[in-house]
Enzyme design. Structure first.
Site, PDB file in Angstrom:
ATOM      1  N   GLY A   1       0.786  -1.228   0.000  1.00  0.00           N
ATOM      2  CA  GLY A   1       0.000   0.000   0.000  1.00  0.00           C
ATOM      3  C   GLY A   1       0.816   1.274   0.000  1.00  0.00           C
ATOM      4  O   GLY A   1       0.260   2.372  -0.031  1.00  0.00           O
TER       5      GLY A   1
ATOM      6  N   GLY B   1      18.771  -1.442 -34.935  1.00  0.00           N
ATOM      7  CA  GLY B   1      17.642  -1.650 -35.826  1.00  0.00           C
ATOM      8  C   GLY B   1      16.802  -2.844 -35.412  1.00  0.00           C
ATOM      9  O   GLY B   1      16.561  -3.071 -34.220  1.00  0.00           O
TER      10      GLY B   1
ATOM     11  N   ARG C   1      28.222  -3.698 -39.064  1.00  0.00           N
ATOM     12  CA  ARG C   1      27.011  -3.704 -39.882  1.00  0.00           C
ATOM     13  C   ARG C   1      27.148  -2.754 -41.077  1.00  0.00           C
ATOM     14  O   ARG C   1      27.504  -1.589 -40.920  1.00  0.00           O
ATOM     15  CB  ARG C   1      25.820  -3.276 -39.018  1.00  0.00           C
ATOM     16  CG  ARG C   1      24.510  -3.137 -39.777  1.00  0.00           C
ATOM     17  CD  ARG C   1      23.921  -4.489 -40.112  1.00  0.00           C
ATOM     18  NE  ARG C   1      22.561  -4.352 -40.643  1.00  0.00           N
ATOM     19  CZ  ARG C   1      21.778  -5.357 -40.950  1.00  0.00           C
ATOM     20  NH1 ARG C   1      22.214  -6.597 -40.773  1.00  0.00           N
ATOM     21  NH2 ARG C   1      20.557  -5.164 -41.423  1.00  0.00           N
TER      22      ARG C   1
ATOM     23  N   GLU D   1      14.982   2.757  -5.225  1.00  0.00           N
ATOM     24  CA  GLU D   1      15.665   3.708  -4.344  1.00  0.00           C
ATOM     25  C   GLU D   1      15.087   5.120  -4.487  1.00  0.00           C
ATOM     26  O   GLU D   1      15.783   6.115  -4.313  1.00  0.00           O
ATOM     27  CB  GLU D   1      17.177   3.720  -4.609  1.00  0.00           C
ATOM     28  CG  GLU D   1      17.962   2.830  -3.658  1.00  0.00           C
ATOM     29  CD  GLU D   1      17.898   1.362  -4.097  1.00  0.00           C
ATOM     30  OE1 GLU D   1      16.869   0.943  -4.671  1.00  0.00           O
ATOM     31  OE2 GLU D   1      18.869   0.628  -3.844  1.00  0.00           O
TER      32      GLU D   1
ATOM     33  N   ARG E   1      21.290   5.235  -3.543  1.00  0.00           N
ATOM     34  CA  ARG E   1      21.103   5.937  -4.825  1.00  0.00           C
ATOM     35  C   ARG E   1      22.418   6.062  -5.588  1.00  0.00           C
ATOM     36  O   ARG E   1      22.427   6.055  -6.822  1.00  0.00           O
ATOM     37  CB  ARG E   1      20.490   7.306  -4.565  1.00  0.00           C
ATOM     38  CG  ARG E   1      19.023   7.223  -4.212  1.00  0.00           C
ATOM     39  CD  ARG E   1      18.440   8.486  -3.626  1.00  0.00           C
ATOM     40  NE  ARG E   1      17.092   8.194  -3.148  1.00  0.00           N
ATOM     41  CZ  ARG E   1      16.511   8.772  -2.106  1.00  0.00           C
ATOM     42  NH1 ARG E   1      17.155   9.697  -1.413  1.00  0.00           N
ATOM     43  NH2 ARG E   1      15.285   8.422  -1.743  1.00  0.00           N
TER      44      ARG E   1
ATOM     45  N   SER F   1       7.055   4.926  -2.226  1.00  0.00           N
ATOM     46  CA  SER F   1       7.844   6.089  -1.828  1.00  0.00           C
ATOM     47  C   SER F   1       7.285   6.762  -0.582  1.00  0.00           C
ATOM     48  O   SER F   1       8.005   7.450   0.142  1.00  0.00           O
ATOM     49  CB  SER F   1       7.893   7.088  -2.988  1.00  0.00           C
ATOM     50  OG  SER F   1       8.581   6.541  -4.090  1.00  0.00           O
TER      51      SER F   1
END
Length: 384
Positions: free
Chosen positions: A130, A340, A269, A364, A244, A133
């Site tokens: 629930g 691509g 490529r 975090e 962090r 942050s």
């Protein structure tokens, strides 16, 4: 230390982990992503290398290193696999980080050697179904029971939860005090009433297990209290500030991986009769990626050096995490564009890097939370 040059011991550490990650992680990362599990053998190998006790003091069997060293390790591991780096982030940067802030000597002797050796894996329980942050409004409760406590509630999105042997868990002990009424507890796997719930089926970081933890009147003794009574929330916020920086380094590693894969691909490529790397449109993408990666690494290292000096600077940590995480998503999306159609398949690692990178903008503290922290500090300084 001059500027941002790494000291010699960290250069050796970087090169050692770089070789280890290239040889031991890279060949298996796709398989682990598909199986949604990091093998126990890999965890044991990282323990042998000293990566599970990176910040634990040497007298308890750890490496005794700091946040700059951790950022070096996180970048090198994430370059090959973000989920393996996330495993380390939860073990070192969350569980052990709060223990380093708050353990007493008995707790240090009991847990540090086993965490450093890999006998125990650590996990950290703050987020709930629930509240994410908005951690101050958590509902997990701990009530007095004789000389101990009984914990009831649930935690969600717990990294390492499926394999951890020890958990640092935040629970409300005085609801009327809000943030000052939260206490941290050490809960061991196997405690009566403690169970591991649903494993999340995630978009990215799939080799890193993420689960729900359920507490049905779990009794812990007085020795399980981590830190002082009521200090759990304050300590948890300090842990997040430090974590962090680790997530910022993880982001740099993912972005660097995306760039290096793109450089190799662009050289090989052929398009319109010449390598992709000779097309200016591709060169601009590569240049932007390289520039932003360098800037992010400097921000992360600056924040890590500040922490290693014994100072705290929540703005530096938030700035590093905010910029690095959003940069990583941009870099990985550019890498897919450069590749691509191939970039949209699992034949190349850049699609996995992109999936992994998105979590860094959430864990975090989301990007929005980081902007709130930065803005509040800016406005407070302006008012002063």
């Amino acid at each position: 230390m001059s500027g941002f040059d790494l000291p010699e011991d960290l250069i050796v550490l970087r090169d050692t982990v770089r070789e280890f990650a290239a040889n031991e992680i890279r060949p298996h990362a796709r398989e682990w992503d598909e199986k949604q599990w990091l093998p126990d053998e890999m965890v044991a190998k990282m323990a042998e290398l000293g990566l599970l006790g990176l910040t634990i003091p040497t007298e308890y069997g750890g490496s005794g290193l700091g946040y700059l060293a951790n950022s070096v390790v996180m970048e090198e591991v994430a370059r090959q696999d973000g989920a393996t780096a996330l495993f380390l982030a939860a073990h070192n940067g969350l569980c052990i980080a709060q223990m380093l802030l708050a353990t007493n000597e008995d707790q240090r002797r009991k847990y540090y050697p086993r965490l450093a050796s890999g006998e125990l894996i650590g996990a950290w329980g703050l987020t709930e179904p629930g509240c994410g942050s908005d951690a101050v409004n958590m509902t997990t409760r701990a009530v007095k029971d004789g000389d101990g406590w009984r914990i009831t509630g649930a935690k969600q999105f717990i990294t390492n939860g499926a394999r951890a042997g020890v958990f640092v868990v935040m629970a409300v002990t005085e609801p009327e005090l809000r943030g000052k009424g939260v206490t941290a507890f050490i809960v061991e796997r196997g405690a009566a009433g403690f169970s591991i719930g649903k494993k999340e089926d995630k978009f990215g970081m799939r080799a890193s297990d993420t689960v729900v933890l359920n507490f049905d009147g779990v009794r812990v003794g007085p020795e399980a209290v981590l830190g002082s009574h009521g200090s759990g929330y304050v300590d948890a916020m300090r842990v997040l500030e430090r974590g962090r920086v680790g997530i910022g380094a993880l982001s740099v590693g993912l972005a660097r991986g995306a760039l290096e894969e793109s450089l190799d691909y662009a050289r090989q490529r052929q398009s319109f009769g010449k390598p992709l790397a000779q097309h200016q449109a591709i060169q601009f993408l590569l240049a932007d990626m390289a520039t932003e990666i360098e800037a992010a690494r400097l921000l992360v290292q600056d924040a890590a050096i500040t922490l290693d000096s014994g100072k705290t600077d929540r703005v530096k940590s938030s700035v590093a995490k905010l910029f690095a995480s959003e940069m990583a998503t941009r870099a990985c999306l550019n890498a897919i564009q450069i590749h691509g159609g191939n970039g949209y398949t699992k034949e190349v690692p850049v699609e996995r890097y992109m999936r992994d990178a998105k979590l860094c903008e959430i864990g975090e503290g989301s990007s929005q939370i980081q902007r709130m922290i930065i803005a509040r500090e800016l406005l407070a300084g302006f008012a002063a």
